[in-house]
Design a protein around this motif. Structure first.
Motif, PDB file in Angstrom:
ATOM      1  N   TYR A   1     -24.656 -12.837 -27.961  1.00 13.62           N
ATOM      2  CA  TYR A   1     -24.733 -14.281 -27.689  1.00 13.62           C
ATOM      3  C   TYR A   1     -23.322 -14.827 -27.528  1.00 13.62           C
ATOM      4  O   TYR A   1     -22.353 -14.190 -27.958  1.00 13.62           O
ATOM      5  CB  TYR A   1     -25.493 -15.036 -28.788  1.00 13.62           C
ATOM      6  CG  TYR A   1     -24.846 -15.001 -30.144  1.00 13.62           C
ATOM      7  CD1 TYR A   1     -23.866 -15.926 -30.498  1.00 13.62           C
ATOM      8  CD2 TYR A   1     -25.202 -14.035 -31.080  1.00 13.62           C
ATOM      9  CE1 TYR A   1     -23.270 -15.883 -31.740  1.00 13.62           C
ATOM     10  CE2 TYR A   1     -24.610 -13.992 -32.329  1.00 13.62           C
ATOM     11  CZ  TYR A   1     -23.632 -14.924 -32.654  1.00 13.62           C
ATOM     12  OH  TYR A   1     -23.033 -14.882 -33.882  1.00 13.62           O
TER      13      TYR A   1
ATOM     14  N   GLU B   1     -21.196 -18.580 -27.856  1.00 15.11           N
ATOM     15  CA  GLU B   1     -21.225 -20.014 -28.176  1.00 15.11           C
ATOM     16  C   GLU B   1     -20.278 -20.764 -27.255  1.00 15.11           C
ATOM     17  O   GLU B   1     -19.060 -20.602 -27.332  1.00 15.11           O
ATOM     18  CB  GLU B   1     -20.826 -20.226 -29.631  1.00 15.11           C
ATOM     19  CG  GLU B   1     -21.876 -19.732 -30.602  1.00 15.11           C
ATOM     20  CD  GLU B   1     -21.459 -19.956 -32.050  1.00 15.11           C
ATOM     21  OE1 GLU B   1     -20.802 -19.065 -32.609  1.00 15.11           O
ATOM     22  OE2 GLU B   1     -21.785 -21.033 -32.594  1.00 15.11           O
TER      23      GLU B   1
ATOM     24  N   ASP C   1     -20.051 -24.059 -27.243  1.00 11.69           N
ATOM     25  CA  ASP C   1     -19.471 -24.974 -28.236  1.00 11.69           C
ATOM     26  C   ASP C   1     -20.447 -24.981 -29.408  1.00 11.69           C
ATOM     27  O   ASP C   1     -21.408 -24.209 -29.406  1.00 11.69           O
ATOM     28  CB  ASP C   1     -19.253 -26.384 -27.642  1.00 11.69           C
ATOM     29  CG  ASP C   1     -20.548 -26.984 -27.102  1.00 11.69           C
ATOM     30  OD1 ASP C   1     -21.598 -26.868 -27.773  1.00 11.69           O
ATOM     31  OD2 ASP C   1     -20.514 -27.564 -26.009  1.00 11.69           O
ATOM     32  N   LYS C   2     -20.224 -25.830 -30.386  1.00 16.05           N
ATOM     33  CA  LYS C   2     -21.047 -25.723 -31.599  1.00 16.05           C
ATOM     34  C   LYS C   2     -22.524 -26.095 -31.355  1.00 16.05           C
ATOM     35  O   LYS C   2     -23.381 -25.747 -32.160  1.00 16.05           O
ATOM     36  CB  LYS C   2     -20.449 -26.560 -32.726  1.00 16.05           C
ATOM     37  CG  LYS C   2     -20.482 -28.053 -32.500  1.00 16.05           C
ATOM     38  CD  LYS C   2     -19.905 -28.771 -33.707  1.00 16.05           C
ATOM     39  CE  LYS C   2     -19.833 -30.269 -33.592  1.00 16.05           C
ATOM     40  NZ  LYS C   2     -20.757 -30.972 -32.729  1.00 16.05           N
ATOM     41  N   ASP C   3     -22.809 -26.737 -30.255  1.00 21.09           N
ATOM     42  CA  ASP C   3     -24.183 -27.159 -29.964  1.00 21.09           C
ATOM     43  C   ASP C   3     -24.843 -26.363 -28.838  1.00 21.09           C
ATOM     44  O   ASP C   3     -25.996 -26.635 -28.491  1.00 21.09           O
ATOM     45  CB  ASP C   3     -24.196 -28.648 -29.540  1.00 21.09           C
ATOM     46  CG  ASP C   3     -23.597 -29.541 -30.597  1.00 21.09           C
ATOM     47  OD1 ASP C   3     -23.922 -29.347 -31.783  1.00 21.09           O
ATOM     48  OD2 ASP C   3     -22.785 -30.418 -30.238  1.00 21.09           O
ATOM     49  N   THR C   4     -24.143 -25.418 -28.253  1.00 19.92           N
ATOM     50  CA  THR C   4     -24.620 -24.783 -27.018  1.00 19.92           C
ATOM     51  C   THR C   4     -24.376 -23.280 -27.069  1.00 19.92           C
ATOM     52  O   THR C   4     -23.255 -22.842 -27.346  1.00 19.92           O
ATOM     53  CB  THR C   4     -23.853 -25.356 -25.800  1.00 19.92           C
ATOM     54  OG1 THR C   4     -23.822 -26.779 -25.901  1.00 19.92           O
ATOM     55  CG2 THR C   4     -24.509 -24.949 -24.500  1.00 19.92           C
ATOM     56  N   VAL C   5     -25.432 -22.508 -26.785  1.00 16.21           N
ATOM     57  CA  VAL C   5     -25.298 -21.056 -26.870  1.00 16.21           C
ATOM     58  C   VAL C   5     -25.951 -20.391 -25.654  1.00 16.21           C
ATOM     59  O   VAL C   5     -26.927 -20.901 -25.094  1.00 16.21           O
ATOM     60  CB  VAL C   5     -25.869 -20.539 -28.219  1.00 16.21           C
ATOM     61  CG1 VAL C   5     -27.315 -20.878 -28.395  1.00 16.21           C
ATOM     62  CG2 VAL C   5     -25.666 -19.053 -28.402  1.00 16.21           C
TER      63      VAL C   5
ATOM     64  N   LEU D   1     -27.969 -18.021 -36.205  1.00 18.24           N
ATOM     65  CA  LEU D   1     -27.463 -17.334 -35.018  1.00 18.24           C
ATOM     66  C   LEU D   1     -26.909 -15.945 -35.368  1.00 18.24           C
ATOM     67  O   LEU D   1     -27.242 -14.942 -34.717  1.00 18.24           O
ATOM     68  CB  LEU D   1     -26.386 -18.206 -34.371  1.00 18.24           C
ATOM     69  CG  LEU D   1     -25.999 -17.924 -32.927  1.00 18.24           C
ATOM     70  CD1 LEU D   1     -27.199 -17.750 -32.022  1.00 18.24           C
ATOM     71  CD2 LEU D   1     -25.095 -19.031 -32.425  1.00 18.24           C
TER      72      LEU D   1
ATOM     73  N   GLY E   1     -34.511 -26.507 -30.994  1.00 20.69           N
ATOM     74  CA  GLY E   1     -33.082 -26.715 -31.199  1.00 20.69           C
ATOM     75  C   GLY E   1     -32.699 -26.420 -32.647  1.00 20.69           C
ATOM     76  O   GLY E   1     -33.387 -25.662 -33.310  1.00 20.69           O
TER      77      GLY E   1
ATOM     78  N   ARG F   1     -29.659 -26.283 -31.445  1.00 18.73           N
ATOM     79  CA  ARG F   1     -28.752 -25.815 -30.401  1.00 18.73           C
ATOM     80  C   ARG F   1     -29.450 -25.826 -29.043  1.00 18.73           C
ATOM     81  O   ARG F   1     -30.633 -25.516 -28.926  1.00 18.73           O
ATOM     82  CB  ARG F   1     -28.288 -24.405 -30.695  1.00 18.73           C
ATOM     83  CG  ARG F   1     -27.169 -24.313 -31.711  1.00 18.73           C
ATOM     84  CD  ARG F   1     -26.643 -22.899 -31.707  1.00 18.73           C
ATOM     85  NE  ARG F   1     -25.374 -22.790 -32.394  1.00 18.73           N
ATOM     86  CZ  ARG F   1     -25.278 -22.524 -33.693  1.00 18.73           C
ATOM     87  NH1 ARG F   1     -26.360 -22.368 -34.433  1.00 18.73           N
ATOM     88  NH2 ARG F   1     -24.087 -22.419 -34.239  1.00 18.73           N
TER      89      ARG F   1
ATOM     90  N   VAL G   1     -29.907 -23.929 -25.637  1.00 19.45           N
ATOM     91  CA  VAL G   1     -29.783 -22.513 -25.278  1.00 19.45           C
ATOM     92  C   VAL G   1     -29.912 -22.332 -23.764  1.00 19.45           C
ATOM     93  O   VAL G   1     -30.848 -22.840 -23.151  1.00 19.45           O
ATOM     94  CB  VAL G   1     -30.876 -21.674 -25.983  1.00 19.45           C
ATOM     95  CG1 VAL G   1     -30.679 -20.186 -25.677  1.00 19.45           C
ATOM     96  CG2 VAL G   1     -30.860 -21.904 -27.492  1.00 19.45           C
TER      97      VAL G   1
END
Ligand SMILES: [Mn+2]
Length: 229
Positions: A112, A114, A116-120, A132, A168, A170, A172
């Motif tokens: 995986y 990242e 940013d901290k909200d998006t993977v 994660l 969520g 996150r 994805v």
């Protein structure tokens, strides 16, 4: 100028379409490109795709087909190729095109990424309720569906798309599900739009999540409807 991340769906050796999509996204210095995996197999030129991705400094995550080639190479280097399931014909052809340096580049792809901290970014999907860093790699490369009762499945022909159930927090971006094609959910977007099957190659440009697609030049292979890999 704002820094962008451009996430690109399953390429499967479709080098002409990958180059066309990079042009269509008007890639500029400072942009980061992340591939959702399955760079290789099925399509026309796995080697050129790996070389182009590497030379462009692209990032990416590992797909099931990338992983199959890497695993097979590692096993055969140890004289244990016979212990693994047979590669498909197209994967064998891809393996013959790739030099050790190409395979080493594929082997370095994480499960995986990242943004940013909200998006993977992940190839297959993520299991709800699992951190994660605790996600099962086999799920990350192969998940497609959730069956009634919550069991995870790698098939596109049963249950619900996992992304439809994903709550969520996150966001994805994933690939691996050409049968369902483009998926747009509140917390996920599926970018495998079946380029190798003659449909389109799709990118999502972050942060605004704008989609850009280019048409396939032709169908390079046929969809196997019962496909589970
Ligand atoms: Mn896949």
């Amino acid at each position: 100028m704002e820094e962008r991340t451009i996430v690109i769906g399953d390429v499967h050796g479709c080098i002409a379409e990958l180059e066309a999509l990079v042009r269509a996204c008007q890639v500029r210095p400072g942009d980061r490109i992340v591939l959702v995996g399955d760079l290789v197999a099925k399509g026309p030129d796995s080697r050129k795709v790996v070389e182009y991705a590497r030379d462009m400094g692209m990032l990416g995550v590992r797909g099931n087909h990338d992983e199959a080639l890497v695993r097979w190479k590692q096993a055969s280097d140890k004289g244990k190729g016979k212990d693994l399931p047979r590669l498909s014909r197209s994967s064998q052809e891809a393996l013959e095109q790739l030099k050790p340096s190409h395979l080493a580049w594929l082997a370095a792809l994480p499960y995986y990424f990242e943004v940013d901290k909200d998006t993977v970014v992940v190839h297959g999907g993520l299991e709800q309720g699992v951190k994660l860093e605790k996600q099962d790699p086999a799920v990350m490369v192969s998940l497609r569906s959730i069956l009634p009762g919550g069991k995870l499945s790698s098939r596109a022909t049963e249950g619900d798309p996992w992304a439809k159930k994903w709550k969520g927090p996150r966001f994805v971006l994933f690939g691996h599900d050409a049968i369902r094609g483009l998926q747009r959910e509140p917390f996920a977007v599926g970018l495998d739009t079946g380029c190798v099957y003659g449909r389109t190659l799709t990118a999502a440009i972050l942060p605004e999540r704008r989609l850009v697609e280019v048409p396939a030049r032709r169908a390079y292979t046929e969809v196997r409807r019962a496909e589970s890999a």
